[in-house]
Motif scaffolding. Structure first.
Motif, short mmCIF file in Angstrom:
data_model
loop_
_atom_site.label_atom_id
_atom_site.label_comp_id
_atom_site.label_asym_id
_atom_site.label_seq_id
_atom_site.Cartn_x
_atom_site.Cartn_y
_atom_site.Cartn_z
N ARG A 137 0.79 -1.24 0.00
CA ARG A 137 0.21 0.00 -0.14
C ARG A 137 1.09 1.23 0.17
NH1 ARG A 137 -3.32 -1.41 3.85
NH2 ARG A 137 -2.12 -0.50 5.65
N SER A 138 1.79 1.33 0.94
CA SER A 138 2.79 2.32 0.81
C SER A 138 3.46 2.41 -0.56
CB SER A 138 3.58 2.25 2.08
OG SER A 138 3.18 2.18 3.12
N ARG A 139 3.92 1.36 -1.16
CA ARG A 139 4.66 1.69 -2.47
C ARG A 139 3.80 2.15 -3.45
NH1 ARG A 139 6.43 -4.21 -4.36
NH2 ARG A 139 4.41 -3.89 -5.60
N VAL A 140 2.43 1.48 -3.55
CA VAL A 140 1.41 2.16 -4.67
C VAL A 140 1.32 3.74 -4.30
CG1 VAL A 140 -0.95 2.05 -5.09
CG2 VAL A 140 0.59 -0.15 -4.70
N ALA A 141 1.03 4.01 -3.15
CA ALA A 141 1.03 5.46 -2.89
C ALA A 141 1.97 6.43 -2.79
CB ALA A 141 0.02 5.68 -1.40
N ALA A 142 3.25 6.00 -2.91
CA ALA A 142 4.46 6.48 -2.75
C ALA A 142 4.40 7.92 -3.63
CB ALA A 142 5.74 5.82 -2.98
N GLY A 143 4.71 9.10 -3.46
CA GLY A 143 4.75 10.04 -4.21
C GLY A 143 3.36 10.83 -4.52
N ARG A 144 2.45 10.14 -4.37
CA ARG A 144 1.08 10.69 -4.54
C ARG A 144 0.19 10.98 -3.50
NH1 ARG A 144 -1.49 5.39 -7.40
NH2 ARG A 144 -3.29 6.84 -7.88
N VAL A 145 0.48 11.16 -2.55
CA VAL A 145 -0.28 11.41 -1.12
C VAL A 145 -0.64 12.92 -1.19
CG1 VAL A 145 -0.39 11.74 1.37
CG2 VAL A 145 0.46 9.69 0.21
N GLU A 146 0.37 13.97 -1.65
CA GLU A 146 0.24 15.16 -1.40
C GLU A 146 -0.75 15.47 -2.60
OE1 GLU A 146 3.03 13.62 -1.18
OE2 GLU A 146 3.63 14.39 1.15
N ASP A 147 -0.59 15.19 -3.71
CA ASP A 147 -1.56 15.58 -4.95
C ASP A 147 -2.96 15.05 -4.63
OD1 ASP A 147 0.70 16.72 -6.31
OD2 ASP A 147 0.85 14.97 -7.50
N TRP A 148 -3.06 13.78 -4.09
CA TRP A 148 -4.41 13.38 -3.99
C TRP A 148 -5.13 14.10 -2.79
CZ3 TRP A 148 -7.86 11.86 -0.24
CH2 TRP A 148 -8.87 11.16 -0.68
N PHE A 149 -4.41 14.73 -1.73
CA PHE A 149 -5.05 15.14 -0.84
C PHE A 149 -5.24 16.73 -1.22
CE2 PHE A 149 -4.63 18.23 3.13
CZ PHE A 149 -5.59 17.63 4.02
N ALA A 150 -4.42 17.34 -2.14
CA ALA A 150 -4.72 18.75 -2.63
C ALA A 150 -5.92 18.57 -3.34
CB ALA A 150 -3.59 19.15 -3.43
N ALA A 151 -6.34 17.41 -4.08
CA ALA A 151 -7.55 17.26 -4.99
C ALA A 151 -8.86 17.12 -4.07
CB ALA A 151 -7.41 16.43 -5.98
N HIS A 152 -8.51 16.12 -3.10
CA HIS A 152 -9.50 15.35 -2.40
C HIS A 152 -9.71 15.59 -0.87
CE1 HIS A 152 -10.32 13.57 -6.41
NE2 HIS A 152 -8.93 13.06 -6.27
N GLY A 153 -8.96 16.61 -0.34
CA GLY A 153 -8.72 16.78 1.12
C GLY A 153 -9.88 16.81 1.87
N ARG A 154 -11.11 17.64 0.99
CA ARG A 154 -12.33 18.04 1.55
C ARG A 154 -13.24 16.75 2.00
NH1 ARG A 154 -16.35 20.31 -0.52
NH2 ARG A 154 -17.06 21.41 1.28
N ASP A 155 -12.81 15.65 1.35
CA ASP A 155 -13.55 14.51 1.70
C ASP A 155 -13.24 13.82 2.99
OD1 ASP A 155 -14.64 14.49 -0.85
OD2 ASP A 155 -13.33 12.96 -1.78
N LEU A 156 -11.95 14.29 3.59
CA LEU A 156 -11.44 13.79 4.74
C LEU A 156 -11.92 14.56 5.87
CD1 LEU A 156 -8.13 12.05 3.71
CD2 LEU A 156 -10.51 10.90 3.98
N ASP A 157 -12.75 15.64 5.88
CA ASP A 157 -13.05 16.72 6.66
C ASP A 157 -14.15 15.76 7.67
OD1 ASP A 157 -11.84 18.64 5.47
OD2 ASP A 157 -13.67 19.60 4.97
#
Length: 360
Positions: free
Chosen positions: A183-203
């Motif tokens: 899971r960490s390998r798949v998400a490596a380098g993508r966390v910040e971009d995903w959060f910038a686009a979808h962070g409101r989903d985790l409010d």
């Protein structure tokens, strides 16, 4: 593979035990998977090497030693292979078990998790995630803590109840740890971009909540009765937030409130799944202390008091959630491209792809 050199190297992996990792590194354009199958007929172990090219085509290479199981007997099944469980002589075939899970007990998620497990194991076979002894011990400690197995006796009792040996438990925990690393390998380098686009989903919002059962016309007092107190809990006027918890107590004592948690923390998707996107936005936009509702749900009318709203920030807990979301999206993409066959029931249930078989 046109010149045959790659096939020759692959054959050496099968016949001479050449280094599979070295073969993968030498052929980065191929997805390479070594598959093993235990033959039901005689218990022998057969291997095949699958070489998937960038265009999606796959070469399957297999080899059989002299005096090995003849090809016509490969894949022959004994009748008992279709049994999953026997209790006091009562047998449960696989078809019956899946039917119970899906249709009798309404546990559709179990079938989905079985497919996900296959996809994850496929990925780990292609690119293994070795686990050190120290990592395995940490994973075992976490596994036991999560299940309240804080003593050796408690752990042994749990293993006996679930008919799991120590070796099998270690294997389960090692797989769990490998999946976490995948899971960490798949998400490596993508966390910040995903959060910038979808962070409101985790409010998240912290709530006090109550669900009032539908009114019973034979009852002298319904959930919408003013007898619940001056706030008129559940009425369109919403009432006084200061009286909310007292009203919840009276509603529960009168048998009008559906049993459940009163204080909860919910993230946007969970809340939207229960009351809808628009209602969830109303709750998440409300100031602390606000009463909101009633919102219709499957169990009755939900009224909430907003205690705190927490916009998501990328801390360790949210980072873990983001990794899980990215991993779930990755699994779903692999699932859409997978060939899924259920070996139970009628032929119509074993379609070649997910799209042309019944929704599980």
């Amino acid at each position: 593979m046109a010149d045959g050199r790659t096939l020759a190297e692959a054959l050496r992996v099968l016949t001479d035990g050449a280094d599979l990792g070295a073969f993968r590194r030498a052929n980065p354009g191929l997805r390479v998977r070594l598959v093993a199958q235990r033959e039901e007929f005689d218990g022998s172990l057969q291997h095949a090497l699958l070489l998937k090219e960038p265009d999606g085509s796959t070469v399957s290479l297999s080899w059989s030693p002299d005096l090995g199981l003849p090809w016509p007997l490969r894949g022959v099944h004994r009748a008992a292979e279709h049994l999953l469980l026997r209790v006091n002589g009562v047998e449960t075939p696989v078809a019956r078990a899946v039917a119970c899970l899906d249709f009798v007990w309404d546990e559709r998620g179990v079938a989905d998790r079985l497919v996900t497990d296959c996809l994850v194991r496929e990925a780990l076979e292609e690119e293994p995630e070795p686990i050190s002894d120290a990592e395995l011990q940490r994973a075992m400690d976490a596994f036991r803590r999560a299940r309240g197995l804080l003593t050796g006796a408690g752990t042994r009792a749990w293993m006996e109840r679930n008919h799991i040996s120590h070796a099998e438990l270690e294997e389960l925990v090692a797989v769990e740890a490998s999946v976490a690393r995948l899971r960490s390998r798949v998400a490596a380098g993508r966390v910040e971009d995903w959060f910038a686009a979808h962070g409101r989903d985790l409010d998240a919002v912290r709530l006090a909540r109550v669900v009032l059962a539908p009114a019973n016309p034979r009852s002298p007092e319904s959930p919408r009765s003013p007898g619940l107190g001056s706030s008129g809990l559940g009425s369109p006027g919403l009432g006084n937030p200061d009286d909310f918890l007292a009203d919840v107590e009276r509603a529960f004592a009168a048998g009008l409130a559906v049993p459940g948690e009163v204080f909860v923390t919910a993230r946007r998707p969970e809340l939207a799944g229960e009351i809808g996107e628009e209602a969830a936005e109303v709750v998440l936009s409300a100031a602390p202390g606000t009463l909101a509702g009633p919102f219709p749900t499957a169990l009755g009318d939900l009224t909430v008091k907003v205690l705190a709203v927490e916009p998501a920030v990328l801390d360790d807990a949210v980072r873990d959630l983001v990794e899980r979301r990215i991993f779930a999206e990755w699994i779903e993409r692999r699932r859409r491209a997978a060939k899924i066959e259920w070996f139970w029931g009628t032929a119509e249930r074993t379609g070649g792809t997910r799209e042309n078989q019944p929704e599980r």
